[in-house]
Design a protein around this motif. Sequence first.
Motif, mmCIF file in Angstrom:
data_model
loop_
_atom_site.group_PDB
_atom_site.id
_atom_site.type_symbol
_atom_site.label_atom_id
_atom_site.label_comp_id
_atom_site.label_asym_id
_atom_site.label_seq_id
_atom_site.Cartn_x
_atom_site.Cartn_y
_atom_site.Cartn_z
ATOM 1 N N ALA A 58 32.606 40.593 46.725
ATOM 2 C CA ALA A 58 33.816 41.059 46.045
ATOM 3 C C ALA A 58 33.707 40.831 44.540
ATOM 4 O O ALA A 58 34.110 41.681 43.738
ATOM 5 C CB ALA A 58 35.042 40.336 46.596
ATOM 6 N N GLN A 176 35.582 42.661 50.083
ATOM 7 C CA GLN A 176 35.766 43.640 49.015
ATOM 8 C C GLN A 176 37.218 44.084 48.933
ATOM 9 O O GLN A 176 37.778 44.244 47.848
ATOM 10 C CB GLN A 176 34.877 44.855 49.285
ATOM 11 C CG GLN A 176 33.401 44.619 49.036
ATOM 12 C CD GLN A 176 33.008 44.913 47.598
ATOM 13 O OE1 GLN A 176 33.673 44.494 46.657
ATOM 14 N NE2 GLN A 176 31.914 45.616 47.424
ATOM 15 N N LEU A 177 37.833 44.277 50.111
ATOM 16 C CA LEU A 177 39.227 44.717 50.141
ATOM 17 C C LEU A 177 40.150 43.656 49.530
ATOM 18 O O LEU A 177 40.989 43.955 48.680
ATOM 19 C CB LEU A 177 39.634 45.024 51.583
ATOM 20 C CG LEU A 177 40.984 45.688 51.826
ATOM 21 C CD1 LEU A 177 40.926 46.511 53.101
ATOM 22 C CD2 LEU A 177 42.106 44.658 51.957
ATOM 23 N N VAL A 178 39.990 42.401 49.971
ATOM 24 C CA VAL A 178 40.830 41.320 49.449
ATOM 25 C C VAL A 178 40.557 41.089 47.964
ATOM 26 O O VAL A 178 41.477 40.922 47.167
ATOM 27 C CB VAL A 178 40.584 40.024 50.250
ATOM 28 C CG1 VAL A 178 41.334 38.849 49.633
ATOM 29 C CG2 VAL A 178 41.022 40.212 51.693
ATOM 30 N N GLY A 180 39.441 43.244 45.819
ATOM 31 C CA GLY A 180 40.012 44.342 45.060
ATOM 32 C C GLY A 180 41.518 44.228 44.930
ATOM 33 O O GLY A 180 42.093 44.542 43.880
ATOM 34 N N ALA A 181 42.190 43.776 46.013
ATOM 35 C CA ALA A 181 43.646 43.612 45.964
ATOM 36 C C ALA A 181 44.045 42.535 44.954
ATOM 37 O O ALA A 181 44.996 42.709 44.175
ATOM 38 C CB ALA A 181 44.169 43.244 47.356
ATOM 39 N N LEU A 184 43.292 43.931 41.468
ATOM 40 C CA LEU A 184 44.193 45.010 41.085
ATOM 41 C C LEU A 184 45.573 44.463 40.735
ATOM 42 O O LEU A 184 46.222 44.921 39.795
ATOM 43 C CB LEU A 184 44.303 46.026 42.226
ATOM 44 C CG LEU A 184 45.059 47.321 41.924
ATOM 45 C CD1 LEU A 184 44.369 48.088 40.807
ATOM 46 C CD2 LEU A 184 45.138 48.185 43.180
ATOM 47 N N SER A 188 46.174 45.425 36.652
ATOM 48 C CA SER A 188 46.552 46.823 36.880
ATOM 49 C C SER A 188 47.139 47.504 35.646
ATOM 50 O O SER A 188 47.424 48.692 35.683
ATOM 51 C CB SER A 188 47.586 46.900 38.012
ATOM 52 O OG SER A 188 48.729 46.126 37.693
ATOM 53 N N ALA A 287 38.726 47.618 40.205
ATOM 54 C CA ALA A 287 39.552 46.925 41.196
ATOM 55 C C ALA A 287 39.954 47.864 42.326
ATOM 56 O O ALA A 287 39.902 47.500 43.503
ATOM 57 C CB ALA A 287 40.790 46.340 40.532
ATOM 58 N N LEU A 288 40.362 49.079 41.968
ATOM 59 C CA LEU A 288 40.744 50.060 42.985
ATOM 60 C C LEU A 288 39.539 50.430 43.849
ATOM 61 O O LEU A 288 39.668 50.583 45.072
ATOM 62 C CB LEU A 288 41.323 51.308 42.323
ATOM 63 C CG LEU A 288 41.820 52.405 43.285
ATOM 64 C CD1 LEU A 288 42.958 51.882 44.151
ATOM 65 C CD2 LEU A 288 42.261 53.640 42.502
ATOM 66 N N SER A 290 36.996 48.499 44.611
ATOM 67 C CA SER A 290 36.748 47.394 45.538
ATOM 68 C C SER A 290 37.774 47.372 46.665
ATOM 69 O O SER A 290 37.461 46.971 47.786
ATOM 70 C CB SER A 290 36.784 46.058 44.781
ATOM 71 O OG SER A 290 35.767 46.007 43.823
ATOM 72 N N LEU A 291 38.991 47.812 46.352
ATOM 73 C CA LEU A 291 40.068 47.770 47.343
ATOM 74 C C LEU A 291 39.880 48.798 48.447
ATOM 75 O O LEU A 291 40.058 48.507 49.636
ATOM 76 C CB LEU A 291 41.419 47.992 46.651
ATOM 77 C CG LEU A 291 42.649 48.040 47.554
ATOM 78 C CD1 LEU A 291 42.865 46.698 48.244
ATOM 79 C CD2 LEU A 291 43.888 48.432 46.752
#
Length: 473
Positions: A58, A176-178, A180-181, A184, A188, A287-288, A290-291
């Motif tokens: 991530a 990666q999802l976490v 990115g969240a 972001l 943002s 960030a988006l 990665s999310l």
Amino acid sequence: MTDLKAVVPHTHEDPPSTAVEGTSEPLLPWWKRVWCHSLTQMILLSVQAFCGPAMSDAITGLGGGGLASPQVSNISNAIRYAMLAVVCFLGGPIVNKIGVKWALVIGSLSFPIQGSAYYCNSKFGNQWYLILSGAIGGIGTACWYVAEAGAIMTLAPSGARGKYLALWIVSRNLGQLVGGAINLAKNSKDGADGGVTPDTFIAFVIIECIALPFALLIIPFEHVVRSDGTRIVTAETLSSRMELRRIAKTITSKLIMLSALWALWSFFYSGSWSTYLADYFSVRARALSSLISPFFCIIGCFGLGFILDMKGMSQRRRAQIGLYTVVILNIGVYIWSIIMQVKFDRYDPGNIDWNDGLYATSFLPYFFVQTTGPLSQSYMYWLLSSFATDAQENVRNGAAFRCIEAIGQAIAYGMNTQTSSSPLVGFCVTFGLLGAALLPMIMLVNTTPDQIPADVIAEEQNAANAKLPVEEP
């Protein structure tokens, strides 16, 4: 001589949850049956993968580790994977000596070092700690990687290996999802440039620390009961001298020699794509990226898992179908990425934001490589496990494969330590490695046994044990 009682599989008629007729073996409490279940152990391992390697991925997915300049991050990662390669080379004997559990514990203790180093660099401009963390983290993580590789190839019953591996690979990519969240939420704002905020790395450190208690819950292979009721085949503990001799035998085996280029290629893409994100995308666009990248990976990995576990088809045929599926998808991604990078070399797009018209076409190759890359790794571990005779051999094969993987990653990040270099070089080298790896892999896949050797041994031992006279109480 190996204790047959410790390695003989239980049958469906003689499950480990009940007392065996003619013995004084007590009933196991329900919590212990759940704890010793192979799926539980795989979930515990997957949680660690999420907290450790997934968080590392991530951070990498932020582009240059989320720093304003990717150069120091690439140097740190190059050192990290160089140390990984050295320790993984000796990883088989180390893990087989201290046990999978304690190797995982050592590795989990090293996870927070990376996140804290990025925090110190982002907050205080401390670069020496970031570079040192690459070396320290590489040593600890190597122990964890070797133990993980052996475990993921050993825990699953033969008919569900694809799905078990999909669970593991998805847990790694959920990081990666976490990540990115988190990124972001903190970055943002429109127009944000340079590195991510220092607080972002604090969140990573907290998650990395959670791996330790889950590592302590891992049990030895001989106590694990698979979901089909079978036990894991284990061999005698060898002396250090014998384990070192096995290194040379493993490295020079047909299995490793033919899969070496695939191992070198399988993670090679990460260095070039990290630089690609850092050079061409804004912070919030990274960030988006990665999310949303892991979502298709979840579908793809479980899809491949179902293909590899299909009934009514020989193991060799499934191996062939899996290989061609993975290769075709990767070829499409690399052609697309090379085309995009050639365009960027001619015309620098600057920092691409998510509201730019160019975002979709420039981001989609990264989106798909976050699926095709994990598919390549999941497939390879499934294939390696198809040749194993016991759990210790899985550890040695996993260590050798991880060593070569780490060499590839060290070279990839080393190539990208010069920020003036175009990612096009990395993309072309990666594509070339895939082409070079294809013929040896086809040769290997065509020799895949129709049944896992460890399962054959387990059946023979079970049959021999069934013929032994039962002592009267």
